[in-house]
Design a protein around this motif. Structure first.
Motif, short mmCIF file in Angstrom:
data_model
loop_
_atom_site.label_atom_id
_atom_site.label_comp_id
_atom_site.label_asym_id
_atom_site.label_seq_id
_atom_site.Cartn_x
_atom_site.Cartn_y
_atom_site.Cartn_z
N VAL A 14 2.61 35.57 -15.80
CA VAL A 14 1.63 35.94 -15.19
C VAL A 14 0.77 34.48 -15.22
CG1 VAL A 14 -0.85 36.51 -14.56
CG2 VAL A 14 1.25 37.89 -14.56
N THR A 15 0.53 34.20 -17.55
CA THR A 15 -0.28 33.06 -17.51
C THR A 15 0.73 31.84 -16.69
OG1 THR A 15 -0.56 34.31 -19.66
CG2 THR A 15 -0.55 32.04 -20.47
N THR A 16 1.92 31.80 -17.44
CA THR A 16 2.59 30.40 -16.79
C THR A 16 1.98 30.11 -14.60
OG1 THR A 16 4.39 31.13 -17.72
CG2 THR A 16 4.61 29.20 -15.85
N ILE A 17 1.27 31.34 -14.24
CA ILE A 17 1.11 31.56 -12.75
C ILE A 17 0.01 30.97 -12.52
CG2 ILE A 17 1.12 32.94 -10.49
CD1 ILE A 17 4.04 34.23 -11.44
N ILE A 18 -0.67 31.93 -14.10
CA ILE A 18 -2.45 31.74 -13.53
C ILE A 18 -2.77 29.69 -13.87
CG2 ILE A 18 -4.39 31.59 -15.06
CD1 ILE A 18 -3.70 34.39 -15.07
N GLN A 19 -1.32 29.09 -14.76
CA GLN A 19 -1.59 27.90 -15.40
C GLN A 19 -1.15 27.26 -14.41
OE1 GLN A 19 -2.79 26.09 -18.03
NE2 GLN A 19 -2.59 24.12 -16.99
#
Length: 482
Positions: A229-234
């Motif tokens: 999710v952190t990658t998707i947010i970025q």
């Protein structure tokens, strides 16, 4: 925030609007005229028609204030606060009016006031104002009504009741759709904090809504899920800055459960924007796909891994070899491929059966894996044949050859150690076997700029047969085209 506390906060807002109106009206404060909407309507206590002009209403209000300039007092008998919608509220009040005169003109009579407020921009404005006073108190030329506006009030009550019922019906439908569905509905603010989550989440993960609302959305996921999710947010932030933010985003992510378990969810997310186009939050749906994910993993396991040893099979080896060749084109580093064949495996199978033979193959796979790096690939090619891929050694051929030779000798030595195999049987005596097994290893070096997968495998296979011909239990190098 719970629905109960949200409702209480809403009631405070409505009561504050009413109290502010009463304070200004009772104090005969001319600032009251600033509270009226441009789209205003109202009935006066002494009028028999509907006023639709704000300026006319301001004139009537000032006439009211001039007739009784001193402060008046309201003795409240009953008060009703109605939350019609997000931007419309209604207040109905019954009271006695106490004027600053010796004669108690209205102090024994019951008057009624209905106020409708509407949120316009950031301010609440009065869009309808209706007084109702007993008709026998009417005086010509006065502001207060000549006739009690019972019919108009009743019509207004009917309208309010209809809107209230429609709102309740809408709310009931919303609850049915959100609270009875098996999927999880959720909302986030712009900082990715949860502002709402449907009851399905508690059924699936075990966390009560109070344990989720107000917390970061990352608290929903496992460590692996947080990384996803952190990658998707970025990526979403980068897409938004470039103007390429998609309307919908779908991805799969593992969630943590209160009992320590893990479930997989397929997430459909959509950003919420204000009138300027800025993202102010997110909402979406999460559907549990744990079983589907398990079946997908099983299919992947069967397609790319050997069911006995759990090592990559030929298909996955081919993919890894192609990746190594592509990486070698970029780095100009050599890689090595080893072809391994057990020297005396068939006699063990013939003497003790496939169960013992399978145990040997599993142990061989473990020993080979322990001799190489985590980034290397150990594959079962078929039967008693194994392949080891050492990717990206160095750009120096001699140094790469020395590294590959060292690993190959380590594997040869490890596989030549005695095997102690045992089978526990319920209906017969347990089987214990000691067996020695050597291996013939063929090795080829290759670099991605001048090699292809078929040539590399052929070269390593040929080198392995040279090792067999040389007496077995040995390592033989055969260079592919480089």
């Amino acid at each position: 925030m719970t629905m109960s506390s949200a409702r209480t906060d809403r009631e405070r807002v409505i009561r504050a609007l009413f109290d502010n109106y009463i304070e200004l009206y009772a104090g005969r404060d001319d600032r009251l005229t600033l509270q009226f909407s441009e789209n205003f309507s109202g009935y006066t206590g002494g009028g028999d028609f509907l006023v639709k002009d704000r300026l006319v209403w301001e004139k009537i209000t000032r006439q009211d204030f001039s007739q009784i300039p001193g402060p008046i007092r309201f003795e409240m008998l009953d008060l009703s606060l109605q939350d019609i919608s997000e931007d419309v509220v209604v207040v109905s009040a019954f009271f006695h009016i106490h004027f600053p005169v010796p004669e108690p003109v209205f102090s024994k009579e019951v008057a009624r006031l209905v106020l409708i407020f509407r949120l316009e921009g950031s301010d609440w404005k009065i869009v309808h104002n209706s007084y109702s006073i007993p008709d026998r108190l009417v005086r010509n030329g006065e502001v207060y009504p000549m006739q009690v506006l019972r019919e108009q009030n009743k019509a207004l009550e009917t309208l309010v009741a209809e809107r209230t019922q429609a709102f309740r019906d809408s709310e009931a439908m919303y609850r049915m759709l959100t609270e009875d569905t098996q999927d999880v509905l959720w909302k986030l603010d712009r900082n990715f904090c949860v502002t709402y989550i449907s009851p399905a989440d508690e059924r699936l993960r075990g966390f009560n809504a109070n344990e989720v609302v107000g917390h970061s959305v990352l608290d929903l996921f496992t460590q692996e899920g947080v990384a996803i999710v952190t990658t998707i947010i970025q990526q979403g932030r980068e897409a938004w800055q470039s103007g390429a933010m998609p309307d919908f985003l779908t991805f799969e992510v593992p969630h943590r459960c209160k009992d320590g378990g893990v479930l997989w969810g397929e997430v459909l997310s959509k950003p919420e924007r204000n009138t300027q186009g800025d993202i102010v939050g997110y909402h979406g749906i999460t559907r549990e796909i744990t079983e589907r994910k398990r079946l997908q993993d099983q299919v992947h396991q069967l397609a790319f891994f050997d069911p006995l040893t759990k090592l990559p099979n030929r298909r996955l080896l081919g993919d890894r070899l192609s990746q190594a060749l592509a990486a070698g084109k970029r780095s100009a580093c050599y890689s090595a491929l080893m072809f391994l064949d057990l020297d005396n495996f068939k006699p063990l199978n013939d003497a003790h059966g496939h169960v013992i033979g399978d145990l040997l193959l599993i142990e061989v796979a473990t020993r080979i894996t322990n001799c190489v790096r985590e980034t290397d690939t150990v594959a079962r090619f078929g039967g008693d044949e194994f392949v080891v891929l050492l990717a990206e050694l160095t750009s120096d051929k001699a140094q790469s050859r020395a590294q590959a030779c060292l690993v190959a000798e380590k594997i040869r030595s490890k596989l030549s150690e005695v095997y102690r195999l045992s089978v526990v049987q319920e209906t017969a005596a347990d089987i214990f076997i000691e067996h020695r097994c050597t291996v013939s290893i063929g090795v080829t070096l290759f670099v991605g700029t001048e090699a292809n997968p078929k040539d590399v495998l052929t070269a390593a296979d040929a080198a392995m047969y040279r090792a067999k011909d040389a007496g077995r239990n040995s390592v033989w190098f055969e260079a592919s085209a480089d």
